[in-house]
Design an enzyme around this catalytic site. Structure first.
Site, mmCIF file in Angstrom:
data_model
loop_
_atom_site.group_PDB
_atom_site.id
_atom_site.type_symbol
_atom_site.label_atom_id
_atom_site.label_comp_id
_atom_site.label_asym_id
_atom_site.label_seq_id
_atom_site.Cartn_x
_atom_site.Cartn_y
_atom_site.Cartn_z
ATOM 1 N N TYR A 127 17.734 53.770 40.365
ATOM 2 C CA TYR A 127 18.828 53.759 39.814
ATOM 3 C C TYR A 127 20.171 53.767 41.003
ATOM 4 C CZ TYR A 127 16.386 55.113 35.359
ATOM 5 O OH TYR A 127 16.523 55.413 34.395
ATOM 6 N N GLU A 174 7.106 61.791 38.860
ATOM 7 C CA GLU A 174 7.780 60.243 38.462
ATOM 8 C C GLU A 174 8.294 59.454 39.473
ATOM 9 O OE1 GLU A 174 10.926 60.887 35.207
ATOM 10 O OE2 GLU A 174 9.891 62.698 34.425
ATOM 11 N N ASN A 187 10.700 70.101 33.327
ATOM 12 C CA ASN A 187 11.143 68.835 33.480
ATOM 13 C C ASN A 187 12.647 68.527 34.294
ATOM 14 O OD1 ASN A 187 10.525 65.369 34.781
ATOM 15 N ND2 ASN A 187 12.544 65.044 33.165
ATOM 16 N N GLU A 188 13.312 68.879 35.341
ATOM 17 C CA GLU A 188 14.669 68.084 35.864
ATOM 18 C C GLU A 188 15.226 69.002 35.043
ATOM 19 O OE1 GLU A 188 15.402 63.719 35.362
ATOM 20 O OE2 GLU A 188 14.245 63.042 36.554
ATOM 21 N N ASN A 197 11.061 64.013 41.108
ATOM 22 C CA ASN A 197 10.729 62.706 40.062
ATOM 23 C C ASN A 197 12.039 62.298 41.123
ATOM 24 O OD1 ASN A 197 9.468 63.765 38.307
ATOM 25 N ND2 ASN A 197 10.899 63.927 36.371
ATOM 26 N N LYS A 200 9.866 51.201 32.014
ATOM 27 C CA LYS A 200 9.182 51.739 32.973
ATOM 28 C C LYS A 200 7.378 51.495 32.981
ATOM 29 C CE LYS A 200 12.800 53.986 35.250
ATOM 30 N NZ LYS A 200 13.926 54.173 33.634
ATOM 31 N N TYR A 220 13.613 57.948 42.563
ATOM 32 C CA TYR A 220 14.439 56.715 41.556
ATOM 33 C C TYR A 220 15.045 55.739 42.643
ATOM 34 C CZ TYR A 220 12.153 57.422 37.565
ATOM 35 O OH TYR A 220 11.299 57.758 35.847
ATOM 36 N N ASP A 249 14.996 61.207 27.258
ATOM 37 C CA ASP A 249 14.440 60.057 27.278
ATOM 38 C C ASP A 249 13.407 59.091 26.571
ATOM 39 O OD1 ASP A 249 14.926 56.918 28.305
ATOM 40 O OD2 ASP A 249 14.014 56.858 29.505
ATOM 41 N N TRP A 289 5.866 56.979 37.006
ATOM 42 C CA TRP A 289 6.338 56.628 35.613
ATOM 43 C C TRP A 289 6.193 55.580 34.858
ATOM 44 C CZ3 TRP A 289 6.976 60.584 32.318
ATOM 45 C CH2 TRP A 289 7.711 60.388 31.397
HETATM 46 C C1 BDP Z 1 13.654 60.840 34.938
HETATM 47 C C2 BDP Z 1 12.765 61.712 33.462
HETATM 48 C C3 BDP Z 1 12.172 60.797 31.895
HETATM 49 C C4 BDP Z 1 13.020 59.421 31.644
HETATM 50 C C5 BDP Z 1 12.797 58.959 33.367
HETATM 51 C C6 BDP Z 1 13.576 57.245 33.083
HETATM 52 O O1 BDP Z 1 12.087 62.413 34.102
HETATM 53 O O2 BDP Z 1 11.953 61.345 30.430
HETATM 54 O O3 BDP Z 1 12.554 58.983 31.007
HETATM 55 O O4 BDP Z 1 13.716 59.962 34.593
HETATM 56 O O5 BDP Z 1 15.325 57.455 33.529
HETATM 57 O O6 BDP Z 1 15.004 61.193 34.750
HETATM 58 O O7 BDP Z 1 12.982 56.243 32.643
#
Ligand code: BDP
Length: 604
Positions: free
Chosen positions: A477, A510, A416-417, A471, A574, A473, A163, A555
């Site tokens: 999400y 994040e 990362n992820e 990370n 973000k 959300y 992303d 993030w």
């Molecule tokens: C995570 C990623 C990051 C993205 C973020 C997002 O590590 O790179 O920018 O989500 O969706 O999956 O904002």
């Protein structure tokens, strides 16, 4: 690998400036004995994408050419001359006066070559071919395909499996530095501090090339006073009444290394370092014996026009903004940052989680966590499809070789992820963690950043990490707009990790919500500045309830550019700052919170 500096025995020439530039249309072979047939100009260092105001350049996938001219002063002709790239994204072939000198793959680490044999007196031509192609064998990972246009011409296309915009070009300074023919090649510094007696044993290992009959190491303090000295290429020095490198109160010593031949000084190099102790124990992250609480950011090297190119004014400014907010740390998401930024973090006392460019190790990215809640075998072919082991090993080697002496680096992030819940992930990562641990002379902790779907019971790789880095959300999400449920989910998951791994500290690397600056809502709706603040307040509340939760890196520091996407309007929003570094409303709340949380001793 040493950073190029001028000393009594070395000179650095910076080739930054405006170079010639050309897209490679792959139609006919270029005659490298002639200057590039182009009128296009491009500033270096910077990404090429946003400079030229041409869609053809901005969206180009494939190869480009850069060229400049340089002259080396006569006084340097008997010196060893090294051409050094801070980075070239993502792959480079370098020619001096039409002759090939070096190739490097991997867009975020430095590389260099001796060029004496290629130089002529007077003007020399430096030509660089760069590829911005990414596929399943590169880091980061790209979805690569080839098609043909209506004329049957090959069209290459990279669809980023991550992303952020695939900025490319000569992102960091290109320099020529001189050394004597016999020279100091590398320095390894391993400080070991006795916190009770305030003294440190510092091991300094020096690698030289050529003829030296003596190597002398002197440790110099910030006042320029020599505090310890020893002779030899592998020495132990003692610092009494040691000044520690502390978060936001950095103290930097300098190891001055001198190489002598027949009593005459031949080469000198000065390497800054800090003395500090890192331990992970009992669910805590200890810095100099005290529990450390990470407050800060994931960010990007991302600015207007320069793209991912080095911008030292932005770097200084970003760190000032962080400090003003009471933050103390950042993660180099999602690739090694410039050496200039790492040196700045050393100086400013910013604690860094140093990440490889291993992002996109996921064949089927989505935020559908229901697949994991179902349990059982997960349908995911990531570790069959990906062919990144070689690139991953190479970048771990190059990153640690570059950053091993930095005081600011307290932990390595191996990826990362990744799809760490999928079959084959443990087998992929175990040797990479072993490699990092074997290579790091300072034995720093290692982690990888866990993706939302890799819930405690599903993840196969947590056993490998020293710190659990998540990370998450909830409220974005998933449970969008429902912060009550998001809060419960957050709490439930963190408690589950803590119960399963009581010895491993847990942190967020994040969490965030896209927010359009200036968009307000009396209902606190998603995308509004109110929602962003409510989201952070909800998360903070849960963090404070969890004893082993040792840090919050949100993030993102600032809005940043991405590829096109239906959830990306002018990129990822973000940021708690806009791309121009103007604060969104939440900055006030986070500043208050972070300025009231001590860097150390919180949750003791
Ligand atoms: C995570 C990623 C990051 C993205 C973020 C997002 O590590 O790179 O920018 O989500 O969706 O999956 O904002």
């Amino acid at each position: 690998m040493l950073y190029p500096i001028s000393t009594e025995s070395r000179i650095v020439m910076d080739l930054s400036g405006v170079w010639r530039f050309m897209i490679d249309h792959e139609e006919q072979e270029l005659d490298l004995n002639q200057p590039l047939p182009t009128q296009e100009l491009m500033a270096v260092p910077a990404s090429f994408n946003d400079q030229a105001v041409l869609a053809e350049i901005r969206q180009h996938n494939g190869y480009v050419w850069y060229e400049t001219d340089f002259t080396v002063a006569k006084a340097l002709h008997d010196q060893r001359l090294v051409l050094r790239f801070g980075s070239a994204t993502h792959e480079a072939w370098v020619y001096v006066n039409g002759k090939f000198v070096v190739h490097h793959k991997g867009g975020f680490t430095p590389f260099e070559a001796e060029i004496n044999d290629h130089l002529v007196s007077g003007s020399n031509r430096l030509t660089v071919r760069i590829s911005n192609l990414l596929d399943y064998s590169t880091l980061p990972v790209g979805n690569y395909r080839e098609t043909t246009d209506e004329n049957g011409k090959l069209v290459r296309k990279v669809d980023e499996n991550f992303d952020f915009f695939n900025y490319a070009g000569l992102h960091r300074p290109v320099k020529i530095y001189s050394t004597p023919k016999s020279y100091i090649e590398d320095i390894v510094i391993i400080p070991d501090v006795d916190l009770v007696n305030s003294e440190a044993d510092v091991q300094v290992k020096v690698k030289t090339a050529g003829a030296f009959d003596e190597v002398k190491v002197t440790i110099v303090d910030e006042q320029g006073q020599a505090v310890a000295t020893a002779s030899g290429a592998d020495v132990q020095l003692k610092i009494n009444d040691v000044n520690l490198w502390q978060p936001l109160a950095a103290y930097l010593y300098t190891a001055k290394v001198e190489g002598y031949q027949n009593g005459a000084l031949v080469d000198v190099y000065e390497e800054p370092f800090g003395v500090r102790k890192i331990e992970v124990t009992g669910g805590k992250f200890l810095l100099n014996g005290e529990s450390f609480y990470f407050k800060g950011f994931g960010k990007h090297e991302d600015t207007y026009i320069r793209g991912r190119g080095l911008d030292e004014a932005y770097n200084v400014h970003d760190i000032k903004l962080m400090k003003k907010m009471g933050a103390n740390s950042l993660r180099t998401s999602h690739y090694p940052y410039s050496e200039e930024m790492m040196r700045l973090c050393d100086r400013e006392g910013i604690v860094v989680i140093d990440e490889t460019p291993a992002v996109g190790l996921f064949s089927n990215f989505n935020f559908d966590i229901s697949i994991l809640e179902k349990g059982g075998d997960i349908e995911d072919d990531t570790w069959v499809k990906m062919n990144t082991t070689e690139a991953h090993e190479q970048v771990i080697k190059e990153l640690i070789a570059r950053d091993k002496n930095h005081a600011c680096v307290v932990m390595w992030s191996i990826a990362n992820e990744p799809a760490s819940f999928a079959k084959g992930s443990y087998e992929y990562f175990a040797p990479l963690f072993a490699l990092a641990r074997e290579l790091d002379p300072q034995n720093r902790p290692c982690t990888f950043v866990n993706i939302m779907m890799a819930l405690p019971k599903a993840d196969k790789c947590t056993e490998l990490v020293d710190v659990i880095a998540l990370n998450r959300y909830y409220g974005w999400y998933v449970q969008l707009g429902d912060l009550k449920t998001a809060e419960n989910k957050t709490r439930q998951e963190l408690l589950e990790w803590q119960t399963m791994y009581p010895e491993k500290p847990i942190m967020y690397t994040e969490y965030g919500a896209d927010t359009v600056a200036g968009f307000h809502s009396v209902y606190g709706e998603p995308f509004s500045e109110e929602y962003q603040e409510d989201y952070y307040r909800m998360n903070s509340k849960v963090f404070d309830e969890i004893p082993n939760f040792i840090g919050e890196q949100l993030w993102n520091f600032a809005d940043f550019q991405t590829k096109f996407g239906i959830v990306r309007v002018q990129g990822n929003k973000k940021g708690i700052f806009t791309r121009a570094r103007e604060p969104k409303m939440v900055v006030r709340y986070l500043s208050e919170r972070w300025n009231s949380i001590p860097h150390q001793g919180y949750k003791n």
